[in-house]
Write an enzyme that holds these catalytic residues in place. Structure first.
Site, PDB file in Angstrom:
ATOM      1  N   ALA A  74      -8.111 -28.919  28.264  1.00 23.62           N
ATOM      2  CA  ALA A  74      -6.754 -28.645  28.788  1.00 23.62           C
ATOM      3  C   ALA A  74      -6.699 -28.787  30.291  1.00 23.62           C
ATOM      4  CB  ALA A  74      -6.500 -26.961  28.493  1.00 23.62           C
ATOM      5  N   MET A 110      -3.232 -26.444  26.306  1.00 29.57           N
ATOM      6  CA  MET A 110      -4.325 -25.755  25.709  1.00 29.57           C
ATOM      7  C   MET A 110      -5.179 -26.758  24.800  1.00 29.57           C
ATOM      8  SD  MET A 110      -2.400 -23.943  22.469  1.00 29.57           S
ATOM      9  CE  MET A 110      -4.111 -23.087  21.891  1.00 29.57           C
ATOM     10  N   CYS A 111      -6.601 -26.317  24.752  1.00 30.62           N
ATOM     11  CA  CYS A 111      -7.542 -27.103  23.850  1.00 30.62           C
ATOM     12  C   CYS A 111      -8.222 -25.885  23.163  1.00 30.62           C
ATOM     13  CB  CYS A 111      -8.407 -27.944  24.704  1.00 30.62           C
ATOM     14  SG  CYS A 111      -9.354 -26.994  25.697  1.00 30.62           S
ATOM     15  N   GLY A 112      -9.650 -25.907  23.006  1.00 25.94           N
ATOM     16  CA  GLY A 112     -10.208 -24.988  22.584  1.00 25.94           C
ATOM     17  C   GLY A 112     -10.798 -23.870  23.114  1.00 25.94           C
ATOM     18  N   GLY A 136     -10.591 -24.508  27.057  1.00 28.38           N
ATOM     19  CA  GLY A 136      -9.731 -24.595  28.499  1.00 28.38           C
ATOM     20  C   GLY A 136     -10.269 -25.676  29.291  1.00 28.38           C
TER      21      GLY A 136
END
Length: 453
Positions: free
Chosen positions: A416, A409-411, A413
């Site tokens: 990620a 995950m990131c902020g 997608g």
């Protein structure tokens, strides 16, 4: 005072602003423009202006300067620090030197800190200071990082940055502040929508102008330094020697499937720039996902070796010129071409594809959660128990991570999916991507993110 016609040219992906100043006689001054001059050309053409001057506040580490390109194609006069020892024709300026712009004047202010040779440019209307191009010195709410020259010089340059900001703070409160680095820049600008300011506003609100003393400033500035793309280490030297002048715009020549297969067999890397859902549905095994968006350039420069041949896979609606220009402005000339016909052509000729599972925000079960955002983002709030490895570190470190079912995950997608593609390329299986960030996870689960590192 003259009614200044100043046009900010914002590069959201780099987090930077260049500036075009209409000099009122058909000529323009450009400040800190990159090699991707498309926005500058468009702004100049709309106003019927010729770029007479191109000023660089410092030897940029995050993009190739467009000043030499302008000089070669338009006869533009380059203004830059004499202390930068550039190896191409330019007007070298020292502290206090002035350039007559034809009514307006530009005064060089030596402000080392972000770089050794940094200049700010004070714009004078008669004897009245109108604004100051602060480059990587005084930013909105901050000051730029001082660790890009050499690790051993970070503290000394931070002390010079302290002096530079104090010098700028002596200007009248109404003087406009026009920085180059802004929100989104890896040169340490804080988040926020404001990209310009005034001396008075910065004196009232900038934490680095309100610290107790020089030592406190050094602690505050150097304590906030995050990671940066590896090309920051050598791009300033390319700018010092002089970026290569382009005879033609960069492009992406079409390559048929057999040619792409041959290039891949010889060590080329496939860069898939399609949106996350398209890459997730199907992609060529071993391709690295770097979705085309404003931040494409820095992530390309972070995840890929500059000397490696690259082949691009793009979607039908994505502009090949945008891909080529974003790569060119950070000095990446290894784009060999693009897969003609895209993924459909690859499949039509029997090429293998694979997919990556997408996971909606919600309970994540027993899978490892791997958060690949920057350290400061992770500390501000993350899924409880999540492991943390910055995306930039995965290019070399993906193979060292233990093989286990993982949700990346990131902020939003994009990062990620880049991380997931690197993991898959390194042999990881059962990798999924969360289509959202910690806020989406919290909204779906009713749980609070965890804070701290």
């Amino acid at each position: 005072m003259t009614d200044l016609q100043l046009v900010p040219l914002v590069d959201e992906g780099l987090g930077n602003s260049a500036y075009l100043l209409d000099l009122g006689d058909g000529r323009a001054l450009l400040v800190d423009v990159s090699l991707d001059l498309r926005a500058a050309w468009a702004a100049a053409r709309r106003r019927g202006l010729r770029p007479a001057f191109a000023a660089d506040t410092h030897l940029h580490a995050d993009f190739l300067s467009g000043a030499r390109q302008l000089a070669a194609t338009e006869g533009t006069r380059i203004l830059a620090s004499a202390a930068g020892h550039r190896e191409f024709a330019h007007t070298g300026l020292r502290d206090g030197d002035e350039v007559d712009l034809g009514g307006l004047r530009l005064r060089a202010l030596a402000t080392p800190g972000h770089t050794e040779e940094h200049l700010c440019f004070l714009l004078l209307d008669g004897d009245t200071p109108a604004g100051v191009f602060t480059g990587g010195s005084l930013l909105v709410g901050s000051a730029a990082r001082t660790d890009l020259v050499a690790p051993g010089r970070t503290e000394a340059l931070a002390r010079q940055q302290y002096a530079a900001l104090r010098r700028l703070a002596t200007l009248p409160d109404e003087v406009a502040v026009w920085p180059t680095h802004g929100a989104g820049s890896f040169c340490s600008a804080p988040p926020g929508a404001e990209r310009t300011s005034t001396i008075g506003r910065e004196k009232a609100t900038n934490p680095l102008l309100r610290v107790a003393d020089e030592d406190a400033f050094v602690t505050a500035l150097t304590g906030s330094l995050g990671s940066h793309p590896p090309y920051f280490r050598w791009l300033a030297e390319v700018n010092r020697r002089g970026p290569e002048v382009l005879d033609t715009p960069p492009d992406l020549p079409p390559l048929d499937v057999p040619a792409v297969r041959s290039l891949l067999a010889d060590g080329a890397l496939l860069i898939d720039v399609r949106p996350v859902p398209e890459f997730a549905a199907a992609h060529v095994p071993g391709a690295v996902s770097i979705p085309l968006r404003p931040a494409f350039a820095p992530w390309l420069g972070w995840l890929v070796e500059p000397e490696r041949p690259l082949v691009v896979v793009r979607g039908a609606g994505q502009d090949p010129a945008e891909i080529a220009w974003q790569a060119a402005k950070i000095g990446f000339s290894g784009l060999t071409g693009e897969l003609a016909g895209g993924l459909a052509a690859w499949v039509a000729e029997g090429g293998e594809t694979t997919g990556t599972r997408l996971v909606r925000p919600g309970p994540l079960g027993r899978e490892r959660v791997l958060d690949v955002r920057q350290a400061a983002e992770f500390a501000a709030g993350h899924v409880p128990g999540a492991a943390h490895v910055e995306l930039g570190a995965l290019a070399a470190g993906a193979g060292a991570l233990s093989r286990e079912p993982t949700v990346v995950m990131c902020g939003h997608g994009e990062r990620a999916m880049s991380a997931a593609s690197l993991l898959e390329r390194a042999g990881h299986r059962d990798v999924a991507v969360l289509t959202g960030g910690p806020g989406d996870w919290a909204a779906a689960t009713g749980r609070e993110p965890e804070r701290g590192s």
